[in-house]
Design a protein around this motif. Structure first.
Motif, PDB file in Angstrom:
ATOM      1  N   TYR B  75       0.247   1.321   4.890  1.00 17.85           N
ATOM      2  CA  TYR B  75       0.444   2.691   4.412  1.00 17.85           C
ATOM      3  C   TYR B  75      -0.890   3.409   4.335  1.00 17.85           C
ATOM      4  CZ  TYR B  75       5.158   1.404   3.079  1.00 17.85           C
ATOM      5  OH  TYR B  75       6.457   0.989   3.111  1.00 17.85           O
ATOM      6  N   LYS B  76      -0.911   4.629   4.834  1.00 15.80           N
ATOM      7  CA  LYS B  76      -2.156   5.399   4.805  1.00 15.80           C
ATOM      8  C   LYS B  76      -2.124   6.318   3.594  1.00 15.80           C
ATOM      9  CE  LYS B  76      -2.810   5.363   9.794  1.00 15.80           C
ATOM     10  NZ  LYS B  76      -1.519   4.789  10.274  1.00 15.80           N
ATOM     11  N   GLN B  77      -3.200   6.233   2.823  1.00 20.89           N
ATOM     12  CA  GLN B  77      -3.255   7.078   1.631  1.00 20.89           C
ATOM     13  C   GLN B  77      -4.323   8.147   1.742  1.00 20.89           C
ATOM     14  OE1 GLN B  77      -2.450   5.110  -2.282  1.00 20.89           O
ATOM     15  NE2 GLN B  77      -3.033   3.374  -1.003  1.00 20.89           N
ATOM     16  N   SER B  78      -4.946   8.234   2.916  1.00 16.10           N
ATOM     17  CA  SER B  78      -5.852   9.353   3.147  1.00 16.10           C
ATOM     18  C   SER B  78      -5.517   9.898   4.538  1.00 16.10           C
ATOM     19  CB  SER B  78      -7.304   8.896   3.083  1.00 16.10           C
ATOM     20  OG  SER B  78      -7.500   7.829   3.977  1.00 16.10           O
ATOM     21  N   GLU B  79      -5.941  11.124   4.791  1.00 16.59           N
ATOM     22  CA  GLU B  79      -5.538  11.770   6.038  1.00 16.59           C
ATOM     23  C   GLU B  79      -6.092  10.988   7.231  1.00 16.59           C
ATOM     24  OE1 GLU B  79      -6.546  15.855   6.258  1.00 16.59           O
ATOM     25  OE2 GLU B  79      -5.249  16.181   8.001  1.00 16.59           O
ATOM     26  N   PRO B  80      -5.217  10.549   8.148  1.00 17.77           N
ATOM     27  CA  PRO B  80      -5.695   9.774   9.286  1.00 17.77           C
ATOM     28  C   PRO B  80      -6.470  10.647  10.277  1.00 17.77           C
ATOM     29  CG  PRO B  80      -3.331  10.129   9.444  1.00 17.77           C
ATOM     30  CD  PRO B  80      -3.760  10.706   8.142  1.00 17.77           C
ATOM     31  N   LYS B  81      -7.444  10.038  10.952  1.00 16.22           N
ATOM     32  CA  LYS B  81      -8.149  10.769  12.004  1.00 16.22           C
ATOM     33  C   LYS B  81      -7.307  10.745  13.270  1.00 16.22           C
ATOM     34  CE  LYS B  81     -12.534   9.871   9.858  1.00 16.22           C
ATOM     35  NZ  LYS B  81     -13.781   9.141   9.852  1.00 16.22           N
ATOM     36  N   LYS B  82      -7.820  11.368  14.330  1.00 14.58           N
ATOM     37  CA  LYS B  82      -7.008  11.462  15.552  1.00 14.58           C
ATOM     38  C   LYS B  82      -6.642  10.073  16.071  1.00 14.58           C
ATOM     39  CE  LYS B  82      -6.671  13.821  19.953  1.00 14.58           C
ATOM     40  NZ  LYS B  82      -7.390  14.513  21.015  1.00 14.58           N
ATOM     41  N   PHE B  83      -7.641   9.178  16.086  1.00 15.23           N
ATOM     42  CA  PHE B  83      -7.377   7.797  16.489  1.00 15.23           C
ATOM     43  C   PHE B  83      -7.750   6.851  15.349  1.00 15.23           C
ATOM     44  CE2 PHE B  83      -8.544  10.079  20.433  1.00 15.23           C
ATOM     45  CZ  PHE B  83      -7.286  10.049  21.038  1.00 15.23           C
ATOM     46  N   GLU B  84      -6.759   6.194  14.828  1.00 12.82           N
ATOM     47  CA  GLU B  84      -6.995   5.227  13.760  1.00 12.82           C
ATOM     48  C   GLU B  84      -6.999   3.829  14.371  1.00 12.82           C
ATOM     49  OE1 GLU B  84      -7.437   5.098  10.339  1.00 12.82           O
ATOM     50  OE2 GLU B  84      -7.862   7.250  10.411  1.00 12.82           O
ATOM     51  N   ILE B  85      -8.164   3.167  14.334  1.00 12.00           N
ATOM     52  CA  ILE B  85      -8.233   1.808  14.855  1.00 12.00           C
ATOM     53  C   ILE B  85      -8.000   0.842  13.710  1.00 12.00           C
ATOM     54  CG2 ILE B  85      -9.646   0.121  16.081  1.00 12.00           C
ATOM     55  CD1 ILE B  85     -11.343   2.516  17.048  1.00 12.00           C
ATOM     56  N   GLU B  86      -6.975   0.022  13.844  1.00 15.30           N
ATOM     57  CA  GLU B  86      -6.714  -0.989  12.827  1.00 15.30           C
ATOM     58  C   GLU B  86      -6.972  -2.356  13.452  1.00 15.30           C
ATOM     59  OE1 GLU B  86      -3.384   1.098  10.027  1.00 15.30           O
ATOM     60  OE2 GLU B  86      -2.749   0.474  12.018  1.00 15.30           O
ATOM     61  N   PHE B  87      -8.039  -2.979  13.026  1.00 12.34           N
ATOM     62  CA  PHE B  87      -8.462  -4.240  13.625  1.00 12.34           C
ATOM     63  C   PHE B  87      -8.085  -5.397  12.708  1.00 12.34           C
ATOM     64  CE2 PHE B  87     -11.273  -5.074  17.303  1.00 12.34           C
ATOM     65  CZ  PHE B  87     -11.124  -6.453  17.337  1.00 12.34           C
ATOM     66  N   CYS B  88      -7.442  -6.382  13.283  1.00  8.09           N
ATOM     67  CA  CYS B  88      -7.069  -7.545  12.474  1.00  8.09           C
ATOM     68  C   CYS B  88      -8.329  -8.301  12.047  1.00  8.09           C
ATOM     69  CB  CYS B  88      -6.148  -8.479  13.240  1.00  8.09           C
ATOM     70  SG  CYS B  88      -5.887 -10.034  12.363  1.00  8.09           S
ATOM     71  N   ASP B  89      -8.472  -8.503  10.712  1.00  6.06           N
ATOM     72  CA  ASP B  89      -9.649  -9.266  10.287  1.00  6.06           C
ATOM     73  C   ASP B  89      -9.233 -10.566   9.597  1.00  6.06           C
ATOM     74  OD1 ASP B  89      -8.691  -8.355   7.919  1.00  6.06           O
ATOM     75  OD2 ASP B  89     -10.490  -7.268   7.320  1.00  6.06           O
ATOM     76  N   ASN B  90      -8.085 -11.094  10.005  1.00  9.20           N
ATOM     77  CA  ASN B  90      -7.656 -12.371   9.424  1.00  9.20           C
ATOM     78  C   ASN B  90      -8.232 -13.537  10.225  1.00  9.20           C
ATOM     79  OD1 ASN B  90      -4.464 -11.740   7.803  1.00  9.20           O
ATOM     80  ND2 ASN B  90      -6.487 -10.917   7.469  1.00  9.20           N
ATOM     81  N   ILE B  91      -7.889 -14.725   9.798  1.00  7.21           N
ATOM     82  CA  ILE B  91      -8.675 -15.894  10.195  1.00  7.21           C
ATOM     83  C   ILE B  91      -8.742 -16.142  11.704  1.00  7.21           C
ATOM     84  CG2 ILE B  91      -6.778 -17.525   9.754  1.00  7.21           C
ATOM     85  CD1 ILE B  91      -9.078 -19.401   8.666  1.00  7.21           C
ATOM     86  N   VAL B  92      -7.589 -16.044  12.389  1.00  7.49           N
ATOM     87  CA  VAL B  92      -7.596 -16.395  13.818  1.00  7.49           C
ATOM     88  C   VAL B  92      -8.432 -15.399  14.614  1.00  7.49           C
ATOM     89  CG1 VAL B  92      -6.185 -16.780  15.865  1.00  7.49           C
ATOM     90  CG2 VAL B  92      -5.379 -17.562  13.622  1.00  7.49           C
TER      91      VAL B  92
END
Lengths: 493, 161
Positions: B75-92
């Motif tokens: 969920y985004k709680q601040s205004e998203p930019k034109k391109f939102e990059i969501e990078f997985c930072d979990n273990i694998v």
């Protein structure tokens, strides 16, 4: 009749109704199972994973708070395996706890400290830095919140939801970053906030009123009854005996209040401290206040009564004294002397039948029903609850004995009422607080004991007795309760 | 419910979704999850005014809404930019070089001066560990992102600015 279950905890047999959890049974049997999130007055959350017990015949340990007792079950709470589990659970709880015990108000009554001594005593294995979170937040009411100390047991969230129904607290974010808090920019607004301080097993919630005033191990607690309204909650009163200073009130599990009490009741220790107490007997002559000793004081009062005769004496009685005091008072003045004029002295602005739906009642006197019962027994006064102050004033008896309300905080009109009385012919003020000293010219003043310093009982809203069984030594030397003052006075007749 | 209220900040379409979700579960609280998704799909992010309106118009407790919004990173709680990059930072993904790739992305954004168009944040597992490291750009999924190929992948977006 509902089905009963027979099972054993640590070899002790117990029968409980079906549906009872192992934790509830152990609580009733006074067998201690370490726990953080479980509270007898709240729903089961099962989040702290600390109350692990061994169930004979089952491979893994299980949490006692959410384990329903079943027939023939055998629970062990004290095996090496269980102890080892508690130790590990505790270490996890302490992973991000700041360990700022030296400046934490909870120190001395903290679940983490107590359990560390009981089941912990390990060398910490944490090498990673602790997660830092917001501290010293004012979240409204009597509360200061330190989210770093919080172990996320969720008792406070459940209290808000289940007891006050205000749902002002939540758990935001998740994992080791999860924090307890109010909605951004909002505060808790109900009148039961200090209960959160009590149920918080650690020092996350501390009380603004009590904060940094005293370390708890210097305080002595005694069982008492809250005199703040006609509910009569069972309480523990905390004072430092060496100095005779009262510091706080906490609720004690009781029939009338369950596990809680209101914030208004929490303040009922303030008037007991010496600064606000009536300390000496005195009379006023030509506008001059003259301190006298008790003998002289009661002797003068006795002669005054004899001089005018009992038919010219009236009694103005507030409803904040014990049944035993009323009994002795009326037994002498009405029974022996034959005084007929008895008036109730109540707060004119009170809303007698108000009730906040939880505990606090509009009748802010501790013993309205006790007073009414005594009036009825002696067949004097108005048999209906109601303020008769004005009638008492206009009837203008030559001598008025006034049992002044003990707690100014529950009696907003006290000052103006006292002002009126001082202008009358001769009023003997029997008082716990020193409000009368703010007005010049009181003809006769008798200091009496406060609720914490005497034995006796209050009759609450439901007609149930609340017993004052373990009094503190009075902070003022040589004063008596209304009952013994009356008995001493009777020696002059 | 207050569906007849014309002053609602929710569109008619959104109102229909919300009302449907509210009747779908045993408790209203359960509907918070799909409702917030619907709001985010239409408005881009969940704003304070939405939470206010949910409380006022549909009596959803604001604390519970906030708990859900802060619990889930999606969920985004601040205004998203034109391109939102969501990078997985979990273990694998981290084992396969996610941290390096994220550093590279930051460097690229900085170098190309497209801060106002690109946002980057670490998120929990995207469910494609066999293709790690994984990232989302808005709703497009990208697999096996490394230091070497990340520039090429991003140029597809930066060229449209």
């Amino acid at each position: 009749m509902s089905e009963t279950i027979n099972f054993k905890i640590d070899g002790q047999s117990v029968s409980v109704p079906k549906g009872t959890t192992v934790m509830q049974a152990a609580y009733q049997m006074k067998i201690k199972i370490p726990h953080f999130c479980w509270h007898p007055g709240l729903s089961v959350a099962g989040v702290c994973r600390f109350c692990l017990v061994k169930v004979e015949g089952r491979p893994k340990l299980e949490i006692a708070c959410n384990l329903q007792a079943s027939e023939g079950m055998e629970i062990l709470t004290d095996t090496p395996e269980v102890k080892e589990a508690h130790k590990w659970a505790l270490e996890f709880h302490l992973v991000n706890h700041p360990l700022d015990c030296p400046i934490c108000d909870q120190a001395g009554e903290c679940g983490l400290q107590n359990y560390y001594m009981e089941v912990g005593k390990y060398q910490s294995q944490m090498e990673r830095p602790k997660v830092l979170k917001p501290k010293a937040l004012d979240v409204g009411g009597d509360l200061v919140l330190d989210t770093e100390r919080c172990i996320l047991c969720s008792r406070c969230v459940r209290f808000e939801k289940e007891v006050t129904k205000s749902e002002a607290l939540g758990i935001f974010d998740r994992g080791d970053h999860a924090i307890i808090g109010t909605y951004p920019g909002k505060k808790i607004e109900h009148k039961y906030t200090t209960n959160l301080v009590d149920i918080c097993p650690v020092g996350a919630f501390t009380s603004k009123d009590f904060r940094f005033k005293q370390r708890v191990w210097f305080l002595k607690d005694k069982q008492s009854v809250c005199p703040g309204c006609s509910t009569g909650c069972s309480i523990d009163l905390f004072a430092k005996e060496q100095t005779g200073t009262y510091y706080r009130i906490k609720p004690r599990e009781g029939e009338s209040n369950g596990y809680w009490m209101c914030d208004t009741g929490r303040g009922m220790y303030r008037h007991l401290n010496i600064e606000t107490r009536q300390r000496f007997h005195y009379v006023s002559k030509n506008g001059q206040k003259i301190d006298i000793d008790q003998k002289e004081s009661l002797n003068q009062l006795a002669s005054k009564i004899k001089e005018v005769g009992p038919e010219h004496v009236s009694l103005l009685v507030s409803a904040q004294y014990t049944n035993e005091e009323y009994e002795a008072f009326f037994d002498f003045f009405v029974g022996k002397l034959g005084v007929k004029k008895v008036y109730q002295w109540r707060e004119p602005t009170e809303k007698l039948n108000d009730f906040d739906g939880i505990l606090l009642r509009g009748d802010r006197n501790s013993n309205t029903h006790g007073l009414m019962a005594t009036l009825k027994k002696y067949g004097v006064g108005n048999q209906k609850i109601g303020n008769e102050f004005d009638i008492a004033v206009s009837s203008a008896a030559k001598v008025v004995i006034a049992l002044v309300p003990e707690i100014p905080a529950t009696f907003p009109s006290l000052q103006s009422n006292l002002q009126t009385l001082v202008s009358l012919n001769f009023v003997s003020f029997w008082t716990v607080n020193s409000e009368i000293e703010k007005i010049k010219g009181a003809k006769h003043v008798v200091p009496v004991k406060g609720f914490s310093e005497k034995k006796g009982s209050f009759t609450n809203h439901f007609g149930k007795l609340g017993h004052l069984t373990s009094p503190f030594v009075s902070v003022i030397e040589g004063i008596n309760c209304v009952a013994s003052t009356t008995r001493k006075l009777s020696e002059y007749f | 419910m207050n569906s007849s209220n014309n002053s609602s900040i929710f569109s008619e379409k959104l109102k229909t979704v919300i009302e449907k979700e509210l009747t779908r579960y045993e408790t209203k609280r359960s509907a918070i999850l799909p409702i917030c998704h619907a709001i985010q799909d239409e408005c881009g992010w969940v704003q304070e005014k939405h939470i206010d309106a949910l409380e006022k118009e549909y009596s959803l407790n604001r604390i519970q809404v906030k708990e859900v919004l802060t619990f889930y990173k999606a969920y985004k709680q601040s205004e998203p930019k034109k391109f939102e990059i969501e990078f997985c930072d979990n273990i694998v993904c981290c084992m396969m070089g996610a941290k390096d790739a994220m550093a590279k992305i930051e460097e690229l954004i900085e170098k190309q001066g497209v801060n106002s168009e690109f946002g980057l944040k670490g998120v929990p597992c995207l469910g494609v560990c066999d293709q790690a490291p994984a990232m989302l750009v808005n709703k497009d999924r990208h697999h096996k992102i490394t230091n070497e190929n990340v520039e090429k992948v991003l140029s597809r977006y930066s060229s449209t600015i």
